[in-house]
Design a protein around this motif. Structure first.
Motif, mmCIF file in Angstrom:
data_model
loop_
_atom_site.group_PDB
_atom_site.id
_atom_site.type_symbol
_atom_site.label_atom_id
_atom_site.label_comp_id
_atom_site.label_asym_id
_atom_site.label_seq_id
_atom_site.Cartn_x
_atom_site.Cartn_y
_atom_site.Cartn_z
ATOM 1 N N THR A 272 62.394 78.589 83.942
ATOM 2 C CA THR A 272 60.994 78.273 84.248
ATOM 3 C C THR A 272 60.906 76.822 84.700
ATOM 4 O O THR A 272 61.836 76.041 84.513
ATOM 5 N N THR A 273 59.774 76.472 85.279
ATOM 6 C CA THR A 273 59.513 75.081 85.656
ATOM 7 C C THR A 273 58.204 74.645 85.008
ATOM 8 O O THR A 273 57.384 75.474 84.610
ATOM 9 N N ASP A 274 58.036 73.331 84.887
ATOM 10 C CA ASP A 274 56.789 72.767 84.362
ATOM 11 C C ASP A 274 56.667 71.332 84.888
ATOM 12 O O ASP A 274 57.403 70.945 85.796
ATOM 13 N N LYS A 275 55.791 70.522 84.283
ATOM 14 C CA LYS A 275 55.563 69.157 84.783
ATOM 15 C C LYS A 275 56.784 68.252 84.648
ATOM 16 O O LYS A 275 56.950 67.317 85.408
ATOM 17 N N GLU A 276 57.622 68.516 83.656
ATOM 18 C CA GLU A 276 58.819 67.700 83.476
ATOM 19 C C GLU A 276 60.074 68.387 84.019
ATOM 20 O O GLU A 276 61.050 67.741 84.336
ATOM 21 N N ARG A 277 60.060 69.698 84.086
ATOM 22 C CA ARG A 277 61.216 70.462 84.542
ATOM 23 C C ARG A 277 60.843 71.117 85.866
ATOM 24 O O ARG A 277 60.273 72.191 85.912
ATOM 25 N N TYR A 278 61.178 70.461 86.939
ATOM 26 C CA TYR A 278 60.716 70.864 88.266
ATOM 27 C C TYR A 278 61.806 71.520 89.120
ATOM 28 O O TYR A 278 61.536 71.990 90.212
ATOM 29 N N GLU A 279 63.040 71.572 88.634
ATOM 30 C CA GLU A 279 64.160 72.046 89.443
ATOM 31 C C GLU A 279 64.103 73.556 89.658
ATOM 32 O O GLU A 279 63.865 74.317 88.727
ATOM 33 N N SER A 280 64.385 73.959 90.893
ATOM 34 C CA SER A 280 64.477 75.384 91.204
ATOM 35 C C SER A 280 65.736 75.954 90.553
ATOM 36 O O SER A 280 66.614 75.200 90.099
ATOM 37 N N PHE A 281 65.852 77.274 90.545
ATOM 38 C CA PHE A 281 67.048 77.895 89.980
ATOM 39 C C PHE A 281 68.289 77.472 90.771
ATOM 40 O O PHE A 281 69.348 77.236 90.186
ATOM 41 N N GLU A 282 68.165 77.341 92.080
ATOM 42 C CA GLU A 282 69.292 76.927 92.913
ATOM 43 C C GLU A 282 69.714 75.491 92.574
ATOM 44 O O GLU A 282 70.902 75.179 92.492
ATOM 45 N N GLU A 283 68.731 74.607 92.374
ATOM 46 C CA GLU A 283 69.049 73.235 91.969
ATOM 47 C C GLU A 283 69.667 73.219 90.571
ATOM 48 O O GLU A 283 70.598 72.455 90.308
ATOM 49 N N ALA A 284 69.166 74.062 89.688
ATOM 50 C CA ALA A 284 69.725 74.158 88.341
ATOM 51 C C ALA A 284 71.197 74.550 88.410
ATOM 52 O O ALA A 284 72.023 74.042 87.648
ATOM 53 N N HIS A 285 71.521 75.439 89.336
ATOM 54 C CA HIS A 285 72.908 75.864 89.520
ATOM 55 C C HIS A 285 73.786 74.681 89.953
ATOM 56 O O HIS A 285 74.896 74.485 89.436
ATOM 57 N N GLN A 286 73.297 73.886 90.875
ATOM 58 C CA GLN A 286 74.048 72.709 91.331
ATOM 59 C C GLN A 286 74.214 71.700 90.196
ATOM 60 O O GLN A 286 75.291 71.103 90.029
ATOM 61 N N ILE A 287 73.159 71.510 89.421
ATOM 62 C CA ILE A 287 73.224 70.585 88.280
ATOM 63 C C ILE A 287 74.234 71.094 87.254
ATOM 64 O O ILE A 287 75.032 70.324 86.714
ATOM 65 N N GLN A 288 74.199 72.394 86.995
ATOM 66 C CA GLN A 288 75.143 73.001 86.044
ATOM 67 C C GLN A 288 76.584 72.701 86.462
ATOM 68 O O GLN A 288 77.401 72.297 85.642
ATOM 69 N N ASN A 289 76.875 72.897 87.737
ATOM 70 C CA ASN A 289 78.229 72.624 88.238
ATOM 71 C C ASN A 289 78.601 71.160 88.042
ATOM 72 O O ASN A 289 79.732 70.840 87.657
ATOM 73 N N GLU A 290 77.660 70.269 88.301
ATOM 74 C CA GLU A 290 77.910 68.832 88.140
ATOM 75 C C GLU A 290 78.142 68.485 86.667
ATOM 76 O O GLU A 290 79.009 67.667 86.341
ATOM 77 N N LEU A 291 77.378 69.100 85.781
ATOM 78 C CA LEU A 291 77.555 68.854 84.348
ATOM 79 C C LEU A 291 78.952 69.261 83.887
ATOM 80 O O LEU A 291 79.633 68.496 83.196
ATOM 81 N N VAL A 292 79.373 70.448 84.266
ATOM 82 C CA VAL A 292 80.699 70.921 83.865
ATOM 83 C C VAL A 292 81.775 69.989 84.415
ATOM 84 O O VAL A 292 82.679 69.561 83.684
ATOM 85 N N LYS A 293 81.678 69.651 85.689
ATOM 86 C CA LYS A 293 82.650 68.757 86.322
ATOM 87 C C LYS A 293 82.695 67.406 85.598
ATOM 88 O O LYS A 293 83.775 66.867 85.324
ATOM 89 N N THR A 294 81.536 66.860 85.294
ATOM 90 C CA THR A 294 81.463 65.551 84.639
ATOM 91 C C THR A 294 82.058 65.590 83.241
ATOM 92 O O THR A 294 82.899 64.744 82.889
ATOM 93 N N TYR A 295 81.646 66.552 82.430
ATOM 94 C CA TYR A 295 82.180 66.621 81.063
ATOM 95 C C TYR A 295 83.693 66.842 81.085
ATOM 96 O O TYR A 295 84.425 66.215 80.300
ATOM 97 N N GLU A 296 84.169 67.693 81.969
ATOM 98 C CA GLU A 296 85.614 67.910 82.061
ATOM 99 C C GLU A 296 86.332 66.644 82.498
ATOM 100 O O GLU A 296 87.430 66.357 82.015
#
Length: 179
Positions: free
Chosen positions: A128-152
């Motif tokens: 879902t999105t709201d006033k603080e969480r504005y990212e689309s599902f596609e953007e969320a997917h890109q962020i997810q990939n970046e998070l995994v890459k960064t933590y690894e």
């Protein structure tokens, strides 16, 4: 006793807050996501999305609060403390938007190490999105990939939490704490 710091990571709207609230209900000490505090403070000053308008300033404030959370977690008299997002999230988001940041951001990721990282996978049904969480599902997917890459890149092996009920997710995490 120094509490083990357990971090829940994942793209926007993957159920981190819901899971953290369930862990709180079980009696575990938990530290909430701090980015909403930074966002709301900026919105009260008339800046709708500080991360989008001044990403370095936003990330600086976030880094400071996440380091404080890390220190606060270690001071708690508990076996485990659960934290909604960790310090490397800051650099992951900066990398996601292609923003340069000072070396001290990376140094903080190396200096403050967590004990376990649990990754909540993307889940379109709960996104879902709201006033603080504005990212689309596609953007969320890109962020997810970046998070995994960064933590690894900082030496972590995130443990993926299955897409099941909240109670089953809590059980999964508790069973995997000694892994």
């Amino acid at each position: 006793m120094t509490a083990k710091r357990i971090v829940l990571i994942g793209g926007p709207s993957t159920g981190k807050t819901t899971l953290l609230n369930a862990l709180k209900a079980e009696g575990f000490p938990c530290l909430d996501e701090v980015s909403r505090e930074v966002i709301k403070a900026a919105q009260q000053e008339g800046i709708e999305q500080l991360f989008l308008t001044e990403p370095l300033l936003f990330s600086d404030k976030l880094l400071e609060r996440r380091i404080q959370q890390y220190l606060d977690a270690g001071a708690l008299d508990a076996a485990h403390v659960f934290i909604d997002r960790g310090i490397p999230d800051v650099t992951a988001y900066m990398d996601f938007i292609g923003q340069q940041y000072p070396e001290r951001f990376s140094k903080a990721c190396k200096a403050y190490k967590y004990d376990h990282i649990f990754l909540l996978p993307l889940w379109k049904d709960i996104h879902t999105t709201d006033k603080e969480r504005y990212e689309s599902f596609e953007e969320a997917h890109q962020i997810q990939n970046e998070l995994v890459k960064t933590y690894e890149s900082y030496g972590y092996t995130p443990i993926e939490v299955p897409k099941t009920s909240v109670a089953e997710r809590v059980s999964f995490i508790l069973k995997n704490l000694e892994r």
